[in-house]
Design an enzyme around this catalytic site. Structure first.
Site, PDB file in Angstrom:
ATOM      1  N   ALA A   1       0.831  -1.206   0.000  1.00 24.16           N
ATOM      2  CA  ALA A   1       0.000   0.000   0.000  1.00 24.16           C
ATOM      3  C   ALA A   1       0.865   1.255   0.000  1.00 24.16           C
ATOM      4  CB  ALA A   1      -0.930  -0.010   1.206  1.00 24.16           C
TER       5      ALA A   1
ATOM      6  N   TRP B   1      -1.978  -5.241  -4.810  1.00 27.63           N
ATOM      7  CA  TRP B   1      -1.911  -5.229  -6.270  1.00 27.63           C
ATOM      8  C   TRP B   1      -1.227  -6.475  -6.832  1.00 27.63           C
ATOM      9  CZ3 TRP B   1      -5.123  -1.538  -6.831  1.00 27.63           C
ATOM     10  CH2 TRP B   1      -4.995  -0.326  -6.135  1.00 27.63           C
TER      11      TRP B   1
ATOM     12  N   GLU C   1       4.133  -2.355 -13.618  1.00 29.13           N
ATOM     13  CA  GLU C   1       5.512  -2.744 -13.938  1.00 29.13           C
ATOM     14  C   GLU C   1       6.362  -1.531 -14.296  1.00 29.13           C
ATOM     15  OE1 GLU C   1       6.931  -6.250 -15.778  1.00 29.13           O
ATOM     16  OE2 GLU C   1       5.106  -7.370 -15.342  1.00 29.13           O
TER      17      GLU C   1
END
Lengths: 417, 254
Positions: A162, A190, A397
């Site tokens: 986070a 994520w 990414e």
């Protein structure tokens, strides 16, 4: 002409690769020393065709439903394994395909033309998980994990938190050493593939006082006590790809499950993300091309004012501009991949490929909706899904800003005298 | 029995491509156009590979006649599970006039040379739509034939074939060696998996010339002209049966 097959050993430290010419549609011209970038070895060409067919027949029918339900169909995941798409570079000794990085790139591009979520699952497995295991694994670790990864086990890569996105090394997940095991506490966010993954590569810090030099990579099996996979995010796009938070509550991991060396995790993360970047570029390229391929036939069929809308100069100019951007994106992606295979420096080019293709995917999908007019805006047509799916390309990414800053570092060095 | 099956595979324009006639009407445009294995040939390869997997036969040999490019098609058959390939070299010029009779002679010669137990072909190619090669090959060899096969059961010394015919399904029993031609519902061809594509690289493709097999390629047929089918025109709506009869009479149809 016979043409020789590409394999990695032929490229280590050599000049631009010599590839056998001739895509399946063309006559075989004489082999030249410096082939165009869009030149594939016979095996790469065959793989591309095989995946195109497979994606069209086995994935396309599920795409709409998976997007709506925000869930990847297990049958689709199984077929990816059965086709050998989840272990493209893994040695056949471990049940893999034993092919090259460039083959992975072509596979990801072809999958993304049909569904970006399926493409990212395949991309993460091949460019992140398998690469880390193959490069860093001890013989025992390879024995234990590689054959599973190539045949039935999805992997997840757990770095982000986070409070640690672009600032990845600010991660707080902690691993405390006890005798011959570590205890992991913290949370990740994520995490792609989490819903289906059987093994998680978790980046945790064994020595916060050492800063990022304490980051270590742990292999954690699903169902390890204390590890909880949270509810998946409800996303704009890439909905069939599960993106979940993970919680680690006193999770015990044996020392033998450390991948590589203690405190070297940050190096592995950077190194691997450099390659993964090219995979994402391939995914975005596929999204742009797939969307474009669905749209142009419509512009050729749609008649307004007594002519095909394709024939209006305004449309033609827009279409040609977008086609040029896609071609440029393709060349950047293929070249970055070939550079990496040749063992030459490729990081700046990989950043350029990821940055550029994600921007091109955004432009292309947006324009395609416009060219399709009202129907482009409805869910009855596949176009709006490409538009939603592409947005993550400039974010994950390595955000676009991170890519640009990284490129600047290399440019600075190039001109440094 | 040798346990060897010969499968013919033809390289054709991909079924999804829109066919265009050349401006000089000598044929259709093939340059730069996507080609694939004939779909019925895929079904033939699949059937042969399945027989091998069931250990009913020992070796699957994929054969194709044509110029250099047909090697791709043979490689695809190898990637599907065929053991080795034979490329019968035919120049591009000769290929233009290569038809079922010459191909049948080639296949018959190869079947004898390879001591094949079975020849499996697609029922027809989607370009020529001739539906002749299987039948001619059987006749040249004086072998029985099981054409339009939708089910094949190989037993010792014979084959049971369920054929799709106009009246429904017909089951016949023929002795081996025999020629079979595959119809659409015989099986669902597998995708070439990536590992099998890699394995196919190591499999051999032998080159053979028609002359080596004692086959003359000169064709007795000559294509005079190729045209597109007439453009489909809009129909005419009529209000009553009398109108319909009137219009049909006008058009000279009744």
């Amino acid at each position: 002409s016979k043409g020789f097959m590409l394999n990695r050993s032929q490229f280590a430290g050599k000049q631009a690769p010599m590839c056998a010419l001739g895509s399946p549609t063309e006559q075989q011209p004489p082999a030249v020393s410096f082939a165009p970038l869009q030149t594939f070895s016979e095996e790469e060409g065959m793989m591309r065709e095989a995946v195109q067919k497979y994606a069209r027949d086995c994935i396309a029918p599920y795409v709409s439903k998976m997007d709506e339900e925000s869930a990847m169909d297990p049958a689709v995941i199984k077929s990816l394994f059965d086709q050998g798409l989840m272990g493209i570079e893994i040695d056949p000794e471990y049940g893999g395909t034993g092919s090259t990085f460039f083959s992975s790139i072509l596979v990801i591009e072809e999958l993304a033309k049909v569904d970006a979520s399926v493409a990212v699952l395949c991309d993460i497995q091949n460019t992140l998980i398998n690469t880390l295991l193959s490069n860093l694994g001890t013989p025992q670790q390879k024995e234990q994990y590689l054959s599973r990864l190539s045949t039935d086990t999805v992997g997840s890569f757990c770095l982000s938190e986070a409070e640690a996105g672009s600032d990845a090394f600010a991660l707080k997940t902690r691993a405390e050493k006890h005798k011959d095991y570590y205890v992991i506490n913290g949370s990740k966010m994520w995490i792609s593939n989490a819903e289906h993954a059987g093994v998680f590569l978790v980046m945790a810090n064994v020595d916060p006082a050492a800063g990022y030099r304490g980051i270590t990579c742990f292999m954690v099996d699903r169902d390890t006590e204390g590890m909880a996979i949270g509810k998946k995010e409800n996303k704009l796009g890439l909905r069939a790809s599960s993106t979940c938070p993970l919680n680690f509550d006193n999770v015990k991991v044996p020392e033998k499950n450390i991948l590589g060396q203690v405190g070297h995790g940050y190096k592995y993360a950077i190194g691997m993300l450099n390659e993964g970047r090219i995979g994402i570029a391939a995914q975005m390229l596929g999204v742009a091309q797939g969307c474009f391929d669905h749209t142009i036939p419509y512009t050729q069929q749609r008649i307004q004012f007594g002519q095909r809308i394709f024939d209006f100069q305004g449309l033609q100019h827009q279409i040609s501009h977008v086609a040029t951007q896609i071609e440029a994106a393709r060349l950047l992606t293929y070249n970055a991949a070939r550079l990496k295979e040749a063992g030459r420096p490729f990081i700046k080019e990989a950043c350029m490929a990821k940055y550029f293709t994600s921007e091109v995917a955004t432009l292309t999908t947006s324009k395609c909706i416009e060219w399709m007019g009202g129907v482009g805006f409805t869910k009855d047509y596949p176009i709006e899904k490409y538009y939603r799916d592409c947005k993550i390309g400039t974010i994950y990414e390595g955000t676009t800003n991170i890519q640009l800053s990284t490129m600047a570092k290399y440019i600075d060095k190039e001109y440094d005298h | 029995m040798s346990g060897r099956v010969l499968v013919g595979v033809k390289r054709v324009i991909d079924y999804a491509v829109k066919i265009r006639v050349k401006p000089d009407h000598s044929g259709v445009v093939t340059e730069g156009v996507k080609h694939s294995m004939n779909p019925f040939c895929e079904i033939a390869v699949e059937e042969a590979v399945k027989m091998k997997e069931k250990k009913l036969i020992k070796e699957v040999v994929a054969v194709s006649c044509g110029p250099q490019q047909v090697q791709e098609t043979i490689r695809t058959a190898l990637a599907m599970g065929a053991d080795r390939g034979i490329h019968v070299e035919v120049s591009a010029k000769e290929y233009e006039s290569l038809g079922p009779l010459q191909v049948s002679k080639i296949l018959a010669a190869l079947a004898k040379k390879e001591e094949a137990q079975l020849i499996i072909l697609g029922k027809q190619a989607i370009d020529g739509d001739c539906n002749q090669t299987g039948q001619m090959t059987a006749a040249l060899l004086d072998w029985p034939q099981g054409t339009f096969a939708s089910e094949v059961t190989l037993e010792a010394g014979h084959v049971k074939v369920v054929r799709e015919i106009d009246g429904g399904l017909e089951t016949i029993k023929i002795n081996t060696p025999a020629v079979l031609t595959a119809d659409l519902r015989l099986n669902t061809p597998r995708y070439a998996t990536l590992p099998n594509i890699m394995k196919a690289k190591k499999k051999k493709i032998a080159n053979v010339k028609p002359a080596d097999l004692g086959v003359e390629l000169a064709s007795k047929l000559q294509v005079l002209r190729v045209d597109e089918p007439p453009q489909r025109e809009a129909g005419v709506k009529v209000e009553s049966v009398d109108d319909l009869v009137g219009k049909l009479k006008e058009a000279g149809r009744i």
